[in-house]
Write an enzyme that holds these catalytic residues in place. Structure first.
Site, mmCIF file in Angstrom:
data_model
loop_
_atom_site.group_PDB
_atom_site.id
_atom_site.type_symbol
_atom_site.label_atom_id
_atom_site.label_comp_id
_atom_site.label_asym_id
_atom_site.label_seq_id
_atom_site.Cartn_x
_atom_site.Cartn_y
_atom_site.Cartn_z
ATOM 1 N N GLY A 118 3.040 2.920 -2.266
ATOM 2 C CA GLY A 118 1.971 3.315 -1.584
ATOM 3 C C GLY A 118 2.025 3.287 -0.067
ATOM 4 O O GLY A 118 1.289 4.008 0.865
ATOM 5 N N ASP A 145 0.190 -1.154 1.818
ATOM 6 C CA ASP A 145 -0.834 -0.339 1.866
ATOM 7 C C ASP A 145 -2.339 -0.958 2.169
ATOM 8 O O ASP A 145 -2.974 -1.221 2.987
ATOM 9 C CB ASP A 145 -0.742 0.883 1.220
ATOM 10 N N ASP A 186 -5.899 -6.211 -1.450
ATOM 11 C CA ASP A 186 -7.119 -5.975 -2.485
ATOM 12 C C ASP A 186 -7.073 -7.420 -3.358
ATOM 13 O O ASP A 186 -7.859 -8.415 -2.743
ATOM 14 C CB ASP A 186 -6.619 -5.074 -3.526
ATOM 15 N N LYS A 201 -9.461 -4.767 1.830
ATOM 16 C CA LYS A 201 -10.697 -4.720 1.135
ATOM 17 C C LYS A 201 -11.722 -5.891 1.296
ATOM 18 O O LYS A 201 -11.231 -6.732 1.089
ATOM 19 C CB LYS A 201 -10.551 -4.400 -0.296
ATOM 20 N N PHE A 226 -12.171 2.114 -4.818
ATOM 21 C CA PHE A 226 -11.068 2.925 -4.846
ATOM 22 C C PHE A 226 -10.509 4.082 -3.942
ATOM 23 O O PHE A 226 -11.361 4.864 -3.841
ATOM 24 C CB PHE A 226 -10.780 3.174 -6.322
ATOM 25 N N VAL A 227 -9.524 3.810 -3.042
ATOM 26 C CA VAL A 227 -9.140 5.132 -2.275
ATOM 27 C C VAL A 227 -8.046 5.690 -2.405
ATOM 28 O O VAL A 227 -7.066 5.075 -3.215
ATOM 29 C CB VAL A 227 -9.161 4.584 -0.642
ATOM 30 N N ASP A 248 -2.024 6.679 -4.299
ATOM 31 C CA ASP A 248 -2.374 7.650 -5.419
ATOM 32 C C ASP A 248 -3.519 7.130 -6.377
ATOM 33 O O ASP A 248 -3.808 5.942 -6.399
ATOM 34 C CB ASP A 248 -1.037 7.682 -6.292
ATOM 35 N N ARG A 298 -1.347 11.297 -2.948
ATOM 36 C CA ARG A 298 -0.449 10.726 -1.852
ATOM 37 C C ARG A 298 -0.164 11.552 -0.574
ATOM 38 O O ARG A 298 -0.217 10.958 0.269
ATOM 39 C CB ARG A 298 0.755 10.345 -2.300
#
Ligand code: 5GP
Ligand code: MG
Length: 183
Positions: free
Chosen positions: A50, A106, A109, A138, A159-160, A166, A172
């Site tokens: 990511g 990335d 979370d 987040k 969710f991004v 991805d 991506r």
């Protein structure tokens, strides 16, 4: 060509961060990191897949001697919810003892990924210093508390995808970061 990009973009419900905002923020982060580590060599450890584009843009803004290593780590396995199981190689494949390390991911979370990697890295032999950089943090309760030293953007708990991130292996290559259509 542009036909194809708009095709992928059309799967987004909305754009959260556009390419220009991302580039400007990552450049500023890289310059801050460079100033903070001035006079030292920096060892960047990136968690793939990511953070691939984030680290590529970040390190090119750091005006210091940099070593770059990567670790493949996975906790999502294609879905939209963390499995809570962090998978990575059983041993740290490089020696970070005595190095100034910047761990790059990335998204922060649940905190499980970064905390597992930090545990493993400390077990392998303590670095001279250890900082973490995440593009996105987040806004949610963490399962393990991790202090991110450098944060690109604070975002809601959604969710991004895009800019390296991805959904089931796709999206991506989007230059922006967005929220997928529910369909
Ligand atoms: P944590 O271990 O902190 O729960 O999650 C970190 C990893 O989960 C991130 O490195 C990223 O790979 C993945 N992840 C967390 N949230 C998202 C998201 O919204 N979108 C995508 N594509 N991956 C995510
Ligand atoms: Mg990741």
């Amino acid at each position: 060509m542009s036909q194809q990009v708009s095709g992928v973009l059309s799967n987004l419900e909305r754009v959260l961060l556009d390419a220009d905002e991302i580039q400007a923020r990552v450049a500023a982060l890289g310059q801050t990191v460079g100033a903070d580590f001035a006079g030292n060599e920096l060892t960047v450890v990136v968690l793939l897949d990511g953070a691939l584009f984030f680290v590529a843009d970040l390190v090119r803004q750091i005006d210091l001697p940099v070593r770059l290593y990567s670790l493949t780590v996975s906790s999502y396995h294609g879905g939209m919810v963390s499995t809570g199981q962090v998978e990575m190689a059983p041993k740290f494949p490089f020696d970070l003892k005595g190095r100034h390390v910047l761990l790059v991911d990335d998204i922060l979370d649940t905190g499980l990924t970064l905390s597992s990697v930090i545990d493993k890295l400390q077990e392998a032999g303590p670095p001279a210093s250890l900082k973490t950089a995440v593009l996105l943090r987040k806004d949610r309760q963490r399962e393990r508390e991790v202090a991110a030293d450098y944060v690109g953007f604070d975002i809601a708990d959604e969710f991004v995808v895009g800019y390296g991130m991805d959904y089931q292996g796709h999206y991506r290559n989007l230059p922006c970061i967005g929220i997928l259509n529910p369909s």
